[in-house]
Design a protein around this motif. Structure first.
Motif, PDB file in Angstrom:
ATOM      1  N   VAL A  11      35.078   8.547  -2.090  1.00  0.00           N
ATOM      2  CA  VAL A  11      34.147   7.433  -1.875  1.00  0.00           C
ATOM      3  C   VAL A  11      33.635   7.454  -0.434  1.00  0.00           C
ATOM      4  N   LEU A  12      34.537   7.686   0.510  1.00  0.00           N
ATOM      5  CA  LEU A  12      34.126   7.701   1.924  1.00  0.00           C
ATOM      6  C   LEU A  12      33.224   8.893   2.247  1.00  0.00           C
ATOM      7  N   THR A  13      33.510  10.055   1.686  1.00  0.00           N
ATOM      8  CA  THR A  13      32.684  11.230   1.992  1.00  0.00           C
ATOM      9  C   THR A  13      31.303  11.115   1.375  1.00  0.00           C
ATOM     10  N   ARG A  14      31.159  10.358   0.312  1.00  0.00           N
ATOM     11  CA  ARG A  14      29.848  10.180  -0.329  1.00  0.00           C
ATOM     12  C   ARG A  14      29.030   9.068   0.317  1.00  0.00           C
ATOM     13  N   SER A  15      29.664   8.260   1.137  1.00  0.00           N
ATOM     14  CA  SER A  15      28.976   7.126   1.745  1.00  0.00           C
ATOM     15  C   SER A  15      28.237   7.540   3.006  1.00  0.00           C
ATOM     16  N   ASP A  16      27.076   6.937   3.225  1.00  0.00           N
ATOM     17  CA  ASP A  16      26.349   7.200   4.463  1.00  0.00           C
ATOM     18  C   ASP A  16      26.553   6.059   5.463  1.00  0.00           C
ATOM     19  N   GLN A  17      27.464   5.155   5.137  1.00  0.00           N
ATOM     20  CA  GLN A  17      27.781   4.018   6.001  1.00  0.00           C
ATOM     21  C   GLN A  17      29.306   3.867   6.080  1.00  0.00           C
ATOM     22  N   PRO A  18      29.810   3.264   7.144  1.00  0.00           N
ATOM     23  CA  PRO A  18      31.232   2.921   7.181  1.00  0.00           C
ATOM     24  C   PRO A  18      31.528   1.929   6.056  1.00  0.00           C
ATOM     25  N   MET A  19      32.743   1.947   5.563  1.00  0.00           N
ATOM     26  CA  MET A  19      33.097   1.064   4.447  1.00  0.00           C
ATOM     27  C   MET A  19      34.391   0.301   4.753  1.00  0.00           C
ATOM     28  N   SER A  20      34.397  -0.970   4.397  1.00  0.00           N
ATOM     29  CA  SER A  20      35.620  -1.760   4.523  1.00  0.00           C
ATOM     30  C   SER A  20      36.530  -1.418   3.347  1.00  0.00           C
ATOM     31  N   ALA A  21      37.788  -1.766   3.478  1.00  0.00           N
ATOM     32  CA  ALA A  21      38.738  -1.521   2.393  1.00  0.00           C
ATOM     33  C   ALA A  21      38.314  -2.265   1.124  1.00  0.00           C
ATOM     34  N   ILE A  31      27.523   4.097  17.123  1.00  0.00           N
ATOM     35  CA  ILE A  31      27.278   3.240  15.966  1.00  0.00           C
ATOM     36  C   ILE A  31      25.945   2.526  16.150  1.00  0.00           C
ATOM     37  N   CYS A  32      25.019   2.760  15.227  1.00  0.00           N
ATOM     38  CA  CYS A  32      23.719   2.091  15.296  1.00  0.00           C
ATOM     39  C   CYS A  32      23.861   0.668  14.767  1.00  0.00           C
ATOM     40  N   GLU A  33      23.491  -0.297  15.602  1.00  0.00           N
ATOM     41  CA  GLU A  33      23.604  -1.699  15.212  1.00  0.00           C
ATOM     42  C   GLU A  33      22.467  -2.156  14.311  1.00  0.00           C
ATOM     43  N   SER A  34      21.469  -1.300  14.110  1.00  0.00           N
ATOM     44  CA  SER A  34      20.358  -1.661  13.244  1.00  0.00           C
ATOM     45  C   SER A  34      20.557  -1.104  11.824  1.00  0.00           C
ATOM     46  N   CYS A  35      20.683   0.216  11.707  1.00  0.00           N
ATOM     47  CA  CYS A  35      20.795   0.829  10.376  1.00  0.00           C
ATOM     48  C   CYS A  35      22.242   1.053   9.937  1.00  0.00           C
ATOM     49  N   GLY A  36      23.188   0.953  10.878  1.00  0.00           N
ATOM     50  CA  GLY A  36      24.595   1.110  10.532  1.00  0.00           C
ATOM     51  C   GLY A  36      25.105   2.533  10.517  1.00  0.00           C
ATOM     52  N   ARG A  90      28.097   1.352  20.897  1.00  0.00           N
ATOM     53  CA  ARG A  90      27.214   0.618  19.992  1.00  0.00           C
ATOM     54  C   ARG A  90      25.834   0.512  20.621  1.00  0.00           C
ATOM     55  N   GLY A  91      24.817   0.666  19.794  1.00  0.00           N
ATOM     56  CA  GLY A  91      23.453   0.593  20.268  1.00  0.00           C
ATOM     57  C   GLY A  91      22.493   0.937  19.145  1.00  0.00           C
ATOM     58  N   LEU A  92      21.386   1.613  19.476  1.00  0.00           N
ATOM     59  CA  LEU A  92      20.384   1.979  18.486  1.00  0.00           C
ATOM     60  C   LEU A  92      20.254   3.496  18.407  1.00  0.00           C
ATOM     61  N   CYS A  93      20.197   4.012  17.202  1.00  0.00           N
ATOM     62  CA  CYS A  93      19.978   5.455  17.003  1.00  0.00           C
ATOM     63  C   CYS A  93      18.523   5.776  17.355  1.00  0.00           C
TER      64      CYS A  93
END
Length: 145
Positions: free
Chosen positions: A24-34, A99-104, A137-140
């Motif tokens: 699940v984590l390798t397929r995600s393009d965003q960080p994921m909570s438990a 970590i991009c604070e806009s798109c994640g 943290r900032g913008l990509c």
């Protein structure tokens, strides 16, 4: 208890739950909570957060997953095959993230100079570091344009 499942090259044998969480984590393009991981795995028989947390603990121990402290979320390691600074257990020295604070989007990176400077500082102070994680943290590029 789950039986070990075959896993990617140079990875430890994973249980079924560990493999599912890692997938699940390798397929995600965003960080994921438990809890997000739990929601994605309900159809696979996951019913309780503890199942996810146990798998995440082991995957983190194996160096396959990182916890982003500021987001309370997890990402699959982007540098699994790296042998640099291997004295830290699983092939990582300082683990660093932008970590991009806009798109994640999260960019994992490694900088030997930073590693060596921090190692020099800790040795000079007699401090025994167990783990070093940097989160910027900032913008990509795309979001800053």
């Amino acid at each position: 208890m789950n039986a070990p499942v075959s896993s990617p090259v140079s990875s430890p044998a994973l249980t079924k739950n560990q493999s599912l969480v890692f997938d699940v984590l390798t397929r995600s393009d965003q960080p994921m909570s438990a809890y997000t991981i739990l929601d994605k795995l309900r159809d696979q028989g996951f019913r309780a957060p503890l199942q996810v947390y146990r798998a995440l603990d082991k995957l983190t121990e194996f160096g396959m997953v990182h916890r982003l402290e500021s987001l309370n979320a997890f990402v699959a390691c982007a540098h699994r095959a790296s042998d640099c600074c291997g004295a830290h257990g699983h092939g990582h020295g300082t683990v660093a993230f932008a970590i991009c604070e806009s798109c994640g989007h999260v960019f994992e990176f490694h900088d030997h100079e930073v590693d060596h400077r921090l190692e020099g500082w800790t040795k000079g102070k007699g401090f025994k570091a167990a783990k070093t994680t940097i989160e910027i943290r900032g913008l990509c590029d795309a979001c800053a344009a």
